[in-house]
Scaffold this motif. Structure first.
Motif, mmCIF file in Angstrom:
data_model
loop_
_atom_site.group_PDB
_atom_site.id
_atom_site.type_symbol
_atom_site.label_atom_id
_atom_site.label_comp_id
_atom_site.label_asym_id
_atom_site.label_seq_id
_atom_site.Cartn_x
_atom_site.Cartn_y
_atom_site.Cartn_z
ATOM 1 N N SER A 235 -34.401 -24.089 13.534
ATOM 2 C CA SER A 235 -35.112 -24.892 14.986
ATOM 3 C C SER A 235 -36.709 -24.437 14.865
ATOM 4 O O SER A 235 -37.050 -25.804 14.797
ATOM 5 C CB SER A 235 -34.895 -23.697 15.678
ATOM 6 O OG SER A 235 -35.533 -22.359 15.740
ATOM 7 N N SER A 236 -37.583 -23.897 14.638
ATOM 8 C CA SER A 236 -39.331 -24.333 13.919
ATOM 9 C C SER A 236 -38.903 -25.510 12.469
ATOM 10 O O SER A 236 -39.852 -25.684 13.067
ATOM 11 C CB SER A 236 -39.420 -22.882 13.448
ATOM 12 O OG SER A 236 -41.214 -23.276 13.647
ATOM 13 N N ALA A 237 -38.882 -25.155 11.929
ATOM 14 C CA ALA A 237 -38.759 -26.239 10.658
ATOM 15 C C ALA A 237 -38.667 -27.848 11.081
ATOM 16 O O ALA A 237 -39.005 -28.694 11.078
ATOM 17 C CB ALA A 237 -37.891 -25.482 9.599
ATOM 18 N N LEU A 238 -36.884 -27.331 11.613
ATOM 19 C CA LEU A 238 -36.909 -29.046 12.263
ATOM 20 C C LEU A 238 -37.662 -29.857 13.873
ATOM 21 O O LEU A 238 -37.923 -30.762 13.368
ATOM 22 C CB LEU A 238 -35.024 -28.327 13.266
ATOM 23 C CG LEU A 238 -34.329 -28.597 12.964
ATOM 24 C CD1 LEU A 238 -32.957 -28.429 13.550
ATOM 25 C CD2 LEU A 238 -33.993 -30.097 12.123
ATOM 26 N N THR A 239 -38.266 -28.705 14.549
ATOM 27 C CA THR A 239 -39.347 -28.685 15.513
ATOM 28 C C THR A 239 -40.532 -29.846 14.311
ATOM 29 O O THR A 239 -41.349 -31.098 14.852
ATOM 30 C CB THR A 239 -39.974 -27.879 15.762
ATOM 31 O OG1 THR A 239 -38.999 -27.311 16.352
ATOM 32 C CG2 THR A 239 -41.242 -28.854 16.691
ATOM 33 N N LYS A 240 -40.982 -28.835 13.088
ATOM 34 C CA LYS A 240 -42.221 -29.387 12.015
ATOM 35 C C LYS A 240 -41.778 -31.010 11.278
ATOM 36 O O LYS A 240 -42.457 -31.637 11.666
ATOM 37 C CB LYS A 240 -42.590 -28.963 11.016
ATOM 38 C CG LYS A 240 -42.884 -27.824 11.662
ATOM 39 C CD LYS A 240 -43.159 -26.271 10.315
ATOM 40 C CE LYS A 240 -43.666 -25.126 11.041
ATOM 41 N NZ LYS A 240 -44.151 -24.615 9.457
ATOM 42 N N SER A 241 -40.204 -30.468 11.323
ATOM 43 C CA SER A 241 -40.213 -31.912 10.492
ATOM 44 C C SER A 241 -39.983 -33.302 11.692
ATOM 45 O O SER A 241 -40.792 -34.691 11.509
ATOM 46 C CB SER A 241 -38.250 -31.683 10.444
ATOM 47 O OG SER A 241 -37.409 -32.627 9.576
ATOM 48 N N VAL A 242 -39.680 -33.112 13.295
ATOM 49 C CA VAL A 242 -39.426 -34.063 14.215
ATOM 50 C C VAL A 242 -41.017 -34.977 14.017
ATOM 51 O O VAL A 242 -41.337 -35.730 14.584
ATOM 52 C CB VAL A 242 -38.467 -33.539 15.217
ATOM 53 C CG1 VAL A 242 -38.531 -34.976 16.284
ATOM 54 C CG2 VAL A 242 -37.459 -33.695 15.063
ATOM 55 N N HIS B 72 -33.187 -34.517 8.816
ATOM 56 C CA HIS B 72 -33.920 -34.295 9.832
ATOM 57 C C HIS B 72 -32.983 -32.519 9.235
ATOM 58 O O HIS B 72 -34.510 -31.440 8.482
ATOM 59 C CB HIS B 72 -33.708 -34.122 11.324
ATOM 60 C CG HIS B 72 -35.004 -35.135 11.511
ATOM 61 N ND1 HIS B 72 -35.764 -35.676 11.344
ATOM 62 C CD2 HIS B 72 -34.309 -36.175 12.491
ATOM 63 C CE1 HIS B 72 -36.843 -36.818 11.696
ATOM 64 N NE2 HIS B 72 -35.257 -37.201 12.783
ATOM 65 N N PHE B 73 -32.295 -32.328 8.764
ATOM 66 C CA PHE B 73 -31.082 -30.708 9.324
ATOM 67 C C PHE B 73 -32.157 -30.838 7.262
ATOM 68 O O PHE B 73 -32.303 -29.761 7.404
ATOM 69 C CB PHE B 73 -30.039 -30.434 9.749
ATOM 70 C CG PHE B 73 -29.734 -29.321 9.307
ATOM 71 C CD1 PHE B 73 -30.392 -28.365 9.992
ATOM 72 C CD2 PHE B 73 -28.457 -28.806 8.152
ATOM 73 C CE1 PHE B 73 -29.824 -27.512 10.301
ATOM 74 C CE2 PHE B 73 -28.472 -27.714 7.528
ATOM 75 C CZ PHE B 73 -28.878 -26.716 8.741
ATOM 76 N N SER B 74 -31.933 -31.489 6.796
ATOM 77 C CA SER B 74 -31.928 -31.708 5.617
ATOM 78 C C SER B 74 -32.982 -30.605 4.920
ATOM 79 O O SER B 74 -33.871 -30.141 3.821
ATOM 80 C CB SER B 74 -31.618 -32.570 4.859
ATOM 81 O OG SER B 74 -31.723 -32.950 4.788
ATOM 82 N N LYS B 75 -34.685 -32.019 5.535
ATOM 83 C CA LYS B 75 -35.648 -31.494 4.935
ATOM 84 C C LYS B 75 -35.733 -30.295 5.773
ATOM 85 O O LYS B 75 -37.172 -29.639 5.775
ATOM 86 C CB LYS B 75 -36.348 -32.926 6.063
ATOM 87 C CG LYS B 75 -37.966 -32.772 6.119
ATOM 88 C CD LYS B 75 -38.567 -34.132 6.638
ATOM 89 C CE LYS B 75 -39.879 -33.861 6.253
ATOM 90 N NZ LYS B 75 -40.609 -35.012 6.961
ATOM 91 N N ALA B 76 -35.505 -30.019 6.803
ATOM 92 C CA ALA B 76 -35.775 -28.429 7.482
ATOM 93 C C ALA B 76 -35.781 -27.368 6.715
ATOM 94 O O ALA B 76 -36.392 -26.508 6.814
ATOM 95 C CB ALA B 76 -35.585 -28.627 9.018
ATOM 96 N N ILE B 77 -33.914 -27.553 6.119
ATOM 97 C CA ILE B 77 -34.718 -26.734 5.334
ATOM 98 C C ILE B 77 -34.698 -26.374 4.311
ATOM 99 O O ILE B 77 -35.276 -25.779 3.765
ATOM 100 C CB ILE B 77 -32.529 -26.644 4.548
ATOM 101 C CG1 ILE B 77 -31.877 -26.910 5.851
ATOM 102 C CG2 ILE B 77 -32.099 -26.025 3.732
ATOM 103 C CD1 ILE B 77 -31.506 -25.807 6.520
ATOM 104 N N MET B 78 -35.415 -27.619 3.008
ATOM 105 C CA MET B 78 -36.682 -27.810 2.499
ATOM 106 C C MET B 78 -37.982 -27.383 2.709
ATOM 107 O O MET B 78 -38.379 -26.435 2.189
ATOM 108 C CB MET B 78 -36.703 -29.130 1.880
ATOM 109 C CG MET B 78 -35.546 -29.606 1.248
ATOM 110 S SD MET B 78 -34.927 -28.678 0.484
ATOM 111 C CE MET B 78 -36.239 -28.817 -1.576
ATOM 112 N N LEU B 79 -38.705 -27.384 4.083
ATOM 113 C CA LEU B 79 -39.861 -27.057 4.483
ATOM 114 C C LEU B 79 -39.513 -25.408 4.908
ATOM 115 O O LEU B 79 -40.439 -24.286 4.870
ATOM 116 C CB LEU B 79 -39.458 -27.170 6.721
ATOM 117 C CG LEU B 79 -40.687 -28.695 6.293
ATOM 118 C CD1 LEU B 79 -40.586 -29.415 7.422
ATOM 119 C CD2 LEU B 79 -41.424 -29.196 5.239
#
Length: 236
Positions: free
Chosen positions: A223-230, A129-136
């Motif tokens: 944190s915003s990107a993590l929310t989108k990922s989840v 999830h964290f790596s996906k958030a970084i990419m987003l």
């Protein structure tokens, strides 16, 4: 056989695959811990021998895992040069390069063993999830880093002109002032270099205020990107 192995190595939707994933994760952690113990001075020969056995076993398993992943890959060339493929190579490469070589002259190879911890990204859901958030958020993060570099340079130039005459030993050039700019903007403030002029202290106050924002901004972006990922995972 290839599809059977692929179901175990690549997928995580069956019992055997989960056991394999947990086993590799445990070995990664054991390898990192043993690597840390190797740095302890005055270890007994028996302890060093045990650590060596652990290292050989971990590398053997990681090597088999790497070969299996190449075997089951749909596009082997793409896997070898992919992010995880390169991480898998870096995780075992130091061991094979160091065979018959005195590592005291090749200590950089030992550092490469730290790449094993990145192997956890393949198995750990939270890290995924964290790596996906970084990419987003990569564009926002790159923009933030660019602006931060500009602010660091601006801060170094500003404090140089304020403090150079008063403290030539600490602020002899803009390059020397960069150290102060970095620790001030990141709000670390080691205290080894600090302004003594009125102008320098006022300038430092504003830089500190900016620094508080610099610390907070990436937290909000990620944190915003993590929310989108989840949310994306829940929708799927």
């Amino acid at each position: 056989m290839r599809q059977y192995l692929k179901n175990i190595v690549e997928f995580n939707d069956n019992t055997k695959s989960r056991i394999f994933a947990y086993f590799i994760q445990i070995l990664i952690l054991v390898s990192i811990i043993s690597f840390s113990f190797e740095t302890v001075p005055d270890l007994k020969p028996e302890t060093r021998k045990l650590l060596r056995i652990i290292e050989v076993f971990c590398v053997l398993v990681f090597s088999i895992e790497y070969i299996l992943r190449i075997y089951v890959a749909d596009n082997r060339r793409r896997f070898i040069f992919s992010f995880f493929g390169l991480i898998d190579v870096l995780a075992i490469l130091p061991f094979y390069l160091s065979i018959g070589i005195d590592l005291r002259s090749l200590r950089a190879l030992r550092f490469l063993r730290l790449f094993r911890i990145l192997k956890l990204m393949r198995y750990n859901r939270a890290i995924k999830h964290f790596s996906k958030a970084i990419m987003l958020a990569k564009e926002e993060i790159l923009l933030f880093l660019f602006v931060t570099l500009i602010l660091i340079y601006f801060s170094a130039v500003g404090i140089y002109y304020f403090e150079n005459a008063a403290q030539p030993e600490h602020f002899s050039s803009i390059f020397d002032s960069l150290w102060w700019a970095i620790i001030t903007l990141t709000t670390v403030g080691y205290g080894d270099v600090y302004p003594i002029t009125v102008g320098g202290r006022i300038f430092t106050f504003f830089i500190l205020m900016i620094g508080l924002g610099i610390v907070a901004i990436p937290t909000g972006i990620i944190s915003s990107a993590l929310t989108k990922s989840v949310d994306t995972k829940d929708e799927n």
